[in-house]
Design a protein around this motif. Structure first.
Motif, PDB file in Angstrom:
ATOM      1  N   UNK A  16       7.490 -10.553  -4.688  1.00  0.00           N
ATOM      2  CA  UNK A  16       7.514 -11.830  -3.961  1.00  0.00           C
ATOM      3  C   UNK A  16       8.973 -12.216  -3.698  1.00  0.00           C
ATOM      4  N   UNK A  17       9.317 -12.639  -2.474  1.00  0.00           N
ATOM      5  CA  UNK A  17      10.718 -12.934  -2.135  1.00  0.00           C
ATOM      6  C   UNK A  17      11.356 -14.009  -3.026  1.00  0.00           C
ATOM      7  N   UNK A  18      10.616 -15.045  -3.390  1.00  0.00           N
ATOM      8  CA  UNK A  18      11.198 -16.086  -4.243  1.00  0.00           C
ATOM      9  C   UNK A  18      11.538 -15.552  -5.629  1.00  0.00           C
ATOM     10  N   UNK A  19      10.689 -14.707  -6.174  1.00  0.00           N
ATOM     11  CA  UNK A  19      10.941 -14.140  -7.490  1.00  0.00           C
ATOM     12  C   UNK A  19      12.112 -13.169  -7.466  1.00  0.00           C
ATOM     13  N   UNK A  20      12.197 -12.384  -6.408  1.00  0.00           N
ATOM     14  CA  UNK A  20      13.330 -11.472  -6.284  1.00  0.00           C
ATOM     15  C   UNK A  20      14.635 -12.241  -6.112  1.00  0.00           C
ATOM     16  N   UNK A  21      14.581 -13.326  -5.348  1.00  0.00           N
ATOM     17  CA  UNK A  21      15.779 -14.153  -5.159  1.00  0.00           C
ATOM     18  C   UNK A  21      16.220 -14.769  -6.483  1.00  0.00           C
ATOM     19  N   UNK A  22      15.262 -15.242  -7.276  1.00  0.00           N
ATOM     20  CA  UNK A  22      15.587 -15.836  -8.570  1.00  0.00           C
ATOM     21  C   UNK A  22      16.188 -14.802  -9.516  1.00  0.00           C
ATOM     22  N   UNK A  23      15.630 -13.601  -9.542  1.00  0.00           N
ATOM     23  CA  UNK A  23      16.154 -12.557 -10.422  1.00  0.00           C
ATOM     24  C   UNK A  23      17.552 -12.121  -9.993  1.00  0.00           C
ATOM     25  N   UNK A  78      18.316 -24.820  -8.452  1.00  0.00           N
ATOM     26  CA  UNK A  78      17.331 -24.812  -7.372  1.00  0.00           C
ATOM     27  C   UNK A  78      16.746 -23.429  -7.100  1.00  0.00           C
ATOM     28  N   UNK A  79      17.387 -22.395  -7.597  1.00  0.00           N
ATOM     29  CA  UNK A  79      16.932 -21.037  -7.303  1.00  0.00           C
ATOM     30  C   UNK A  79      16.041 -20.505  -8.425  1.00  0.00           C
ATOM     31  N   UNK A  80      16.534 -20.527  -9.657  1.00  0.00           N
ATOM     32  CA  UNK A  80      15.776 -19.933 -10.763  1.00  0.00           C
ATOM     33  C   UNK A  80      15.606 -20.905 -11.920  1.00  0.00           C
ATOM     34  N   UNK A  81      15.569 -22.182 -11.632  1.00  0.00           N
ATOM     35  CA  UNK A  81      15.385 -23.232 -12.645  1.00  0.00           C
ATOM     36  C   UNK A  81      16.472 -23.240 -13.711  1.00  0.00           C
ATOM     37  N   UNK A  82      17.660 -22.804 -13.378  1.00  0.00           N
ATOM     38  CA  UNK A  82      18.801 -22.893 -14.276  1.00  0.00           C
ATOM     39  C   UNK A  82      18.858 -21.839 -15.360  1.00  0.00           C
ATOM     40  N   UNK A  96       3.974 -13.745 -16.192  1.00  0.00           N
ATOM     41  CA  UNK A  96       3.461 -14.295 -14.932  1.00  0.00           C
ATOM     42  C   UNK A  96       4.321 -15.457 -14.489  1.00  0.00           C
ATOM     43  N   UNK A  97       5.289 -15.164 -13.652  1.00  0.00           N
ATOM     44  CA  UNK A  97       6.287 -16.161 -13.261  1.00  0.00           C
ATOM     45  C   UNK A  97       5.713 -17.299 -12.452  1.00  0.00           C
ATOM     46  N   UNK A  98       4.724 -17.029 -11.634  1.00  0.00           N
ATOM     47  CA  UNK A  98       4.240 -18.070 -10.737  1.00  0.00           C
ATOM     48  C   UNK A  98       3.572 -19.210 -11.498  1.00  0.00           C
ATOM     49  N   UNK A  99       3.186 -18.988 -12.724  1.00  0.00           N
ATOM     50  CA  UNK A  99       2.563 -20.039 -13.509  1.00  0.00           C
ATOM     51  C   UNK A  99       3.555 -21.156 -13.850  1.00  0.00           C
ATOM     52  N   UNK A 100       4.835 -20.842 -13.926  1.00  0.00           N
ATOM     53  CA  UNK A 100       5.841 -21.803 -14.356  1.00  0.00           C
ATOM     54  C   UNK A 100       6.610 -22.451 -13.211  1.00  0.00           C
TER      55      UNK A 100
END
Length: 101
Positions: A16-23, A78-82, A96-100
């Motif tokens: 998922x693009x948001x998860x890759x961006x956060x990582x 704002x990207x990976x919750x700090x 499961x990242x999307x849960x948080x």
């Protein structure tokens, strides 16, 4: 207390693009945090003729790490919750990242 179930993240979450961006943001900010802290320590040691183990040197190193961590957390809020600890993100991917988010 035994675990009744172990939650493993879904395969779609890894791409998922948001998860890759956060990582990626966390990886870059962790590198910045480490290099700023260690770079300041080496620069202070060079500028003060090996006085980095004095009380002033230890306080300066602690402040350099504190300020670099403050900047890394502020940038990544704002990207990976700090998160600036890769172990946290890896745990979120497994659980499961999307849960948080």
């Amino acid at each position: 207390m035994p675990f009744k179930t172990i939650h493993i993240g879904r395969l779609e979450e890894l791409t998922h693009p948001d998860n890759l961006k956060a990582a990626l943001a966390e990886f870059i900010l962790t590198l910045i945090f480490v290099f700023v802290g260690e770079g300041f320590g080496m620069a202070f040691n060079k500028l003060t003729d090996n006085a980095s183990t004095t009380l002033a040197g230890l306080m300066a190193a602690a402040l350099a790490h504190a300020f670099s961590l403050f900047v890394a957390v502020s940038v990544s809020t704002n990207i990976s919750d700090g998160h600036v600890n890769p172990a946290v993100t890896f745990g979120f991917f497994v659980d499961g990242l999307s849960r948080y988010m």
